[in-house]
Structure formats: C-alpha cells, structure tokens
Design a protein around this motif. Structure first.
Motif, PDB file in Angstrom:
ATOM      1  N   GLU A 143       0.810  -1.220   0.000  1.00 21.31           N
ATOM      2  CA  GLU A 143       0.000   0.000   0.000  1.00 21.31           C
ATOM      3  C   GLU A 143       0.845   1.272   0.000  1.00 21.31           C
ATOM      4  N   HIS A 144       2.176   1.129   0.163  1.00 23.27           N
ATOM      5  CA  HIS A 144       3.061   2.288   0.114  1.00 23.27           C
ATOM      6  C   HIS A 144       3.711   2.467  -1.256  1.00 23.27           C
ATOM      7  N   GLY A 145       3.324   1.672  -2.234  1.00 24.92           N
ATOM      8  CA  GLY A 145       3.792   1.905  -3.590  1.00 24.92           C
ATOM      9  C   GLY A 145       5.113   1.230  -3.910  1.00 24.92           C
ATOM     10  N   VAL A 146       6.037   1.981  -4.482  1.00 19.64           N
ATOM     11  CA  VAL A 146       7.321   1.435  -4.907  1.00 19.64           C
ATOM     12  C   VAL A 146       8.402   2.482  -4.679  1.00 19.64           C
ATOM     13  N   LEU A 147       9.570   1.997  -4.273  1.00 19.03           N
ATOM     14  CA  LEU A 147      10.750   2.838  -4.084  1.00 19.03           C
ATOM     15  C   LEU A 147      11.834   2.332  -5.015  1.00 19.03           C
ATOM     16  N   ALA A 148      12.416   3.224  -5.826  1.00 16.88           N
ATOM     17  CA  ALA A 148      13.387   2.818  -6.840  1.00 16.88           C
ATOM     18  C   ALA A 148      14.618   3.722  -6.795  1.00 16.88           C
ATOM     19  N   TRP A 149      15.768   3.129  -7.088  1.00 26.71           N
ATOM     20  CA  TRP A 149      17.049   3.848  -7.149  1.00 26.71           C
ATOM     21  C   TRP A 149      17.704   3.537  -8.485  1.00 26.71           C
ATOM     22  N   ASP A 150      18.053   4.588  -9.243  1.00 25.97           N
ATOM     23  CA  ASP A 150      18.638   4.391 -10.569  1.00 25.97           C
ATOM     24  C   ASP A 150      20.132   4.671 -10.625  1.00 25.97           C
ATOM     25  N   GLY A 151      20.761   4.788  -9.451  1.00 36.16           N
ATOM     26  CA  GLY A 151      22.185   5.088  -9.393  1.00 36.16           C
ATOM     27  C   GLY A 151      22.469   6.550  -9.189  1.00 36.16           C
TER      28      GLY A 151
END
Length: 312
Positions: A217-225
């Motif tokens: 329910e908190h979505g998505v967390l992403a790191w692209d460098g």
C-alpha cells in the motif's frame, strides 16, 4: 522465429483461492465463503497482462499432463500468447492454495514437483533473443541465468521479479537490468537494515540500471544510481491482492517498452497493480490501458509520508 515484445521464462501455477472473512485461531474451526480455481504464476501472469494490453508475447514454462495444464494452455491460446511449453509426461502442474481474508490480503501455499524445474538445456536461445525484453523470476534459477546470459549477449533488457534468496541467486542478479523485488529482498540480499541503503548497494554491486522494491500500500521505491524515485500506491476498494506484484511488473514492462520516463513507468505499474486488486485472482482485475491511465489521472493515493525520499 518471430520477434515478440516480451519473452517470459518462469513460473506458472493454478491457484485455488479460498475466501475467508477471518483466519481461524490455531486449533480452531472456521468457515470459508467460497473457492475459485484460476490460472496464475508470477511470470505467466505478467506475460498474460502484457498480452491483454496489445504486446506480442512469448511464455516459456513447464506443465504436467493434467487439467491444470489444459487450463493454462487454453488461456495462452485465447489471448494470443506464443506458448513454448515443456511437458512433464504424466506429471502434475504447479498448484497454489491462496487464502484471501476479508481485507483482500492473501496468504499463499505452493506445491511444485521437482520435475517441473526448467533446466537450462531445455531452453532454446531463439525463444529469448527474438524479443524486445526478457522477464524472469527466481524459481528456476539456473534456467533464468541461462536465459539472462543469452539476453545480455543479444542486447535484450532483462527484468526480474525476485522475492526469495534462491540457490544461485547471486549469479542471476548481476545479469538483470531492471531489478524489481519484494520489499524485504534488498535487505536480506545485502545485509543492510535500511531499505534505501540496501537499494543503493544492490544497484551498485549488481550494476543494474534500476533497483526497486514494491511496498504494498506504500507503492514502490526505486534507485537508478543517481536518485530515488517514489510512486505512492493508489487507494482502491481491494478485493484480492493476489497477483498485484505480477501485474506491477507487467505494467512496468509495458511502460518501459513505450519509452516513457521512469516516473511514468512506476506510476503506470502502481495503477495497473491497484486495479488488479479490485478483481478476484492473479489476473481478475487486469484492465485496459485507458482505464489504468484514467486512474492515474483521477485516483486518490495512499499516504506514504514515512517513505520520504532524499532529493538528489
């Protein structure tokens, strides 16, 4: 062999969904409201969703010789998916028992015979390199490694859906371009307690273009460098969370192949996953691209303030 937009190598399963209002206490008795048998499985459901959105798709997996196999084959044929099925003579296909409570949250029990494990030598290189993208999970790790190596050699981007520390996973991870995993995977894989630190380390040490964790329910967390991206989940009337991750991956792959910016890729994936939770089963809420974009334009979001990001 024709070129497809997406080739998927990995899990299928036949899901028996058991609908409960409440889980009974240990040793007690309880009632269930009904049960439904539907096709599912991580990679198979991702491929099916992309096919429903108009992508040309190919599924590579293993089935037994039973009613479940006929169910899967029928769905692939109905939706125009090119199915490269490896058959276990006389074998039973993978099964899942999925308990769905009154809030829509699911708990999964899997049963899969070792004979259903895809072996690298059973794969054809043409199935993989004649695609614009490859999607794998970690169940058939050796086969996923082989497929990802072929894809890497051919310049085909690889997306992975990983949720467990499968044997050999450390050999697969460096072959992935877009690593989208369950919320606890980065911490367990890297040993870092903090999710942001774990994602940074996962991306740096694997060399992937994107390391992301889905957060329910908190979505998505992403790191692209270079920076973090966060897309909050959409607030919808949840019926069944089964398949939410599978459809999230499908949404991301669809958006990636459209060439959309990363923020829109993640947002589309969140919206696709949310709508799927309004139906029953892993694929019961897959909606049109237009309906997903409508939710993106008008839908309300969950409050995910506790996942405030570092602005870079």
């Amino acid at each position: 062999m024709p070129v497809v937009d997406l080739a998927g190598v990995g899990l299928n399963a036949t899901d028996t969904l058991i609908h409960l209002q409440h889980y009974p206490a240990r040793g007690a008795k309880g009632e269930y409201r009904g049960s439904t048998v539907l096709p599912g499985g991580q990679v198979a459901s991702t491929v099916i969703a992309c096919a429903q959105w108009g992508l040309r798709t190919r599924y590579v997996g293993k089935l037994g010789e039973d009613e479940a196999a006929r169910l899967h084959r029928g769905e692939f044929e109905r939706l125009g998916v090119e199915a490269q099925i490896l058959t276990v003579p006389g074998g039973a296909s993978a099964q899942s028992l999925i308990f769905v409570d009154g809030t829509g949250e699911r708990t999964v029990l899997n049963r899969r015979d070792d004979a259903l494990i895809i072996k690298p030598e059973e794969l054809s290189r043409e199935w993989v390199v004649n695609a614009r993208a490859l999607h794998v999970d970690g169940w058939d790790t050796d086969a996923a490694i082989q497929a990802a190596r072929w894809a890497r050699e051919a310049g085909v981007p690889v997306i992975a859906d990983l949720d467990e520390l499968y044997n050999g996973i450390e050999q697969l991870v460096p072959l992935i371009d877009y690593l989208i995993v369950s919320r606890d995977f980065p911490n367990r894989f890297t040993g870092e307690a903090d999710l942001e630190f774990a994602l940074r380390r996962l991306q740096r040490e694997s060399g992937c273009k994107l390391a992301a964790a889905t957060l329910g329910e908190h979505g998505v967390l992403a790191w692209d460098g270079s920076r973090f991206y966060h897309s909050a989940a959409y607030n919808v009337p949840v019926v069944d969370t089964t398949g939410a991750g599978d459809v999230f991956h499908a949404g991301y792959i669809f958006a990636l192949l459209q060439g959309w910016p990363l923020e829109r890729q993640l947002d589309f994936a969140c919206a696709a996953a949310a709508i799927n939770c309004t139906g029953i089963g892993a694929r019961g809420g897959i909606q049109s691209v237009e309906r997903i974009e409508e939710l993106m334009a008008t839908g309300e979001r969950h409050d995910a303030a506790e996942f405030a990001l570092l602005a870079r």
